[in-house]
Scaffold this active site. Structure first.
Site, PDB file in Angstrom:
ATOM      1  N   HIS A  36       0.838  -1.203   0.000  1.00  0.00           N
ATOM      2  CA  HIS A  36       0.000   0.000   0.000  1.00  0.00           C
ATOM      3  C   HIS A  36       0.875   1.257   0.000  1.00  0.00           C
ATOM      4  CE1 HIS A  36      -3.452   2.503   1.598  1.00  0.00           C
ATOM      5  NE2 HIS A  36      -2.440   3.185   2.103  1.00  0.00           N
ATOM      6  N   GLU A  37       1.875   1.295   0.888  1.00  0.00           N
ATOM      7  CA  GLU A  37       2.720   2.495   0.992  1.00  0.00           C
ATOM      8  C   GLU A  37       3.555   2.687  -0.271  1.00  0.00           C
ATOM      9  OE1 GLU A  37       2.106   4.586   3.166  1.00  0.00           O
ATOM     10  OE2 GLU A  37       1.026   3.401   4.645  1.00  0.00           O
ATOM     11  N   HIS A  40       1.507   4.265  -2.982  1.00  0.00           N
ATOM     12  CA  HIS A  40       1.260   5.700  -2.796  1.00  0.00           C
ATOM     13  C   HIS A  40       2.198   6.560  -3.649  1.00  0.00           C
ATOM     14  CE1 HIS A  40      -2.024   6.356  -0.164  1.00  0.00           C
ATOM     15  NE2 HIS A  40      -1.522   5.742   0.879  1.00  0.00           N
ATOM     16  N   GLU A  98      -6.016   6.558  -1.565  1.00  0.00           N
ATOM     17  CA  GLU A  98      -5.951   5.431  -0.637  1.00  0.00           C
ATOM     18  C   GLU A  98      -6.494   4.158  -1.286  1.00  0.00           C
ATOM     19  OE1 GLU A  98      -4.370   5.325   2.106  1.00  0.00           O
ATOM     20  OE2 GLU A  98      -3.933   7.462   2.180  1.00  0.00           O
ATOM     21  N   ASP A 102      -4.639   0.715  -1.844  1.00  0.00           N
ATOM     22  CA  ASP A 102      -5.167  -0.566  -1.341  1.00  0.00           C
ATOM     23  C   ASP A 102      -5.190  -1.616  -2.447  1.00  0.00           C
ATOM     24  OD1 ASP A 102      -5.552   0.253   1.255  1.00  0.00           O
ATOM     25  OD2 ASP A 102      -7.703   0.616   1.054  1.00  0.00           O
ATOM     26  N   HIS A 163      -9.246   7.489   3.856  1.00  0.00           N
ATOM     27  CA  HIS A 163      -9.334   6.045   3.663  1.00  0.00           C
ATOM     28  C   HIS A 163     -10.810   5.655   3.547  1.00  0.00           C
ATOM     29  CE1 HIS A 163      -5.624   6.767   5.960  1.00  0.00           C
ATOM     30  NE2 HIS A 163      -5.124   5.796   5.234  1.00  0.00           N
ATOM     31  N   ARG A 169     -12.112  -1.516   2.523  1.00  0.00           N
ATOM     32  CA  ARG A 169     -10.672  -1.667   2.270  1.00  0.00           C
ATOM     33  C   ARG A 169     -10.315  -3.130   2.062  1.00  0.00           C
ATOM     34  NH1 ARG A 169      -6.662   1.926   5.699  1.00  0.00           N
ATOM     35  NH2 ARG A 169      -5.467   1.463   3.823  1.00  0.00           N
TER      36      ARG A 169
END
Ligand code: ZN
Length: 201
Positions: A36-37, A40, A98, A102, A163, A169
């Site tokens: 996920h990070e 980004h 976000e 995800d 989020h 999610r």
């Protein structure tokens, strides 16, 4: 998290990570967060920065166009989801970064786990559960976001949080993943394996 993505070392604990448990759990839970990070850096905000962190449009026009089309699919998909309990529709625009993270993040984690499997033996299943290691990857990823939230908080989150609510999610990135459908044998056209899926990365 946007623009600056961080993974604090303190997160390397249950339920995200434990060195003394099967890897499918770590890849599902911690891998999802790491993926996920990373994504980004390539979401609607992160893509606006170059490798040195400078605001600079380094994308080819065709790539830009393709990104916006794919991101729009995600925006629309989430904007069409309504939490029936509180009768509120998600804000697909505010949460798009976000949501892109995800959807791409779980895919990165899954591919990383497949690569690990190429170098290692399949680990045993969890005692008392009938799920395969592949299925347990998804269950571990889902357990990241297991929570109970009061309706008032859920409303506030839909209005203010970048989020999506925790339930979405899990459910939406899984719906968009052909890997999930394969591992759980979901027929094409069923709820968890729709014909029309969104994918940015
Ligand atoms: Zn994030």
């Amino acid at each position: 998290m946007n623009i600056i993505s961080e993974i604090p070392p303190g997160i390397l604990n249950q339920p995200f990570f434990d060195s003394d448990r099967p890897k499918y759990m770590n890849y599902g839970a911690m891998g999802y967060v790491i993926g996920h990070e990373i994504i980004h850096g390539f979401d609607d905000m992160g893509k606006q920065y170059d490798k040195d962190g400078n605001l600079f449009d380094w994308w080819e026009p065709a790539s830009n166009k393709s990104f916006h089309e794919k991101a729009q699919c995600i925006v629309q998909q989430y904007a069409n989801l309504t939490n029936e309990k509180i009768n509120m529709t998600l804000n697909g625009i505010n949460t798009q970064g976000e949501n892109i993270a995800d959807n791409g993040g779980i895919k990165l984690a899954y591919i990383a786990y497949q690569k690990w499997l190429q170098r290692n033996k399949v680990e045993p299943q969890l005692p008392g559960l009938k799920f395969t290691p592949q299925q347990l990857f998804w269950i571990a990823a889902a357990s990241n976001w297991c929570s109970k939230v009061r309706p008032e908080m859920e409303k506030l989150a839909i209005m203010n949080d970048f989020h999506s609510p925790n339930y979405y999610r899990v459910i939406v990135p899984f719906i968009n993943s052909g890997y999930f459908a394969k591992d759980f044998n979901c027929p094409l056209g069923s709820k968890m394996n729709p014909k029309y899926k969104c994918r940015v990365w």
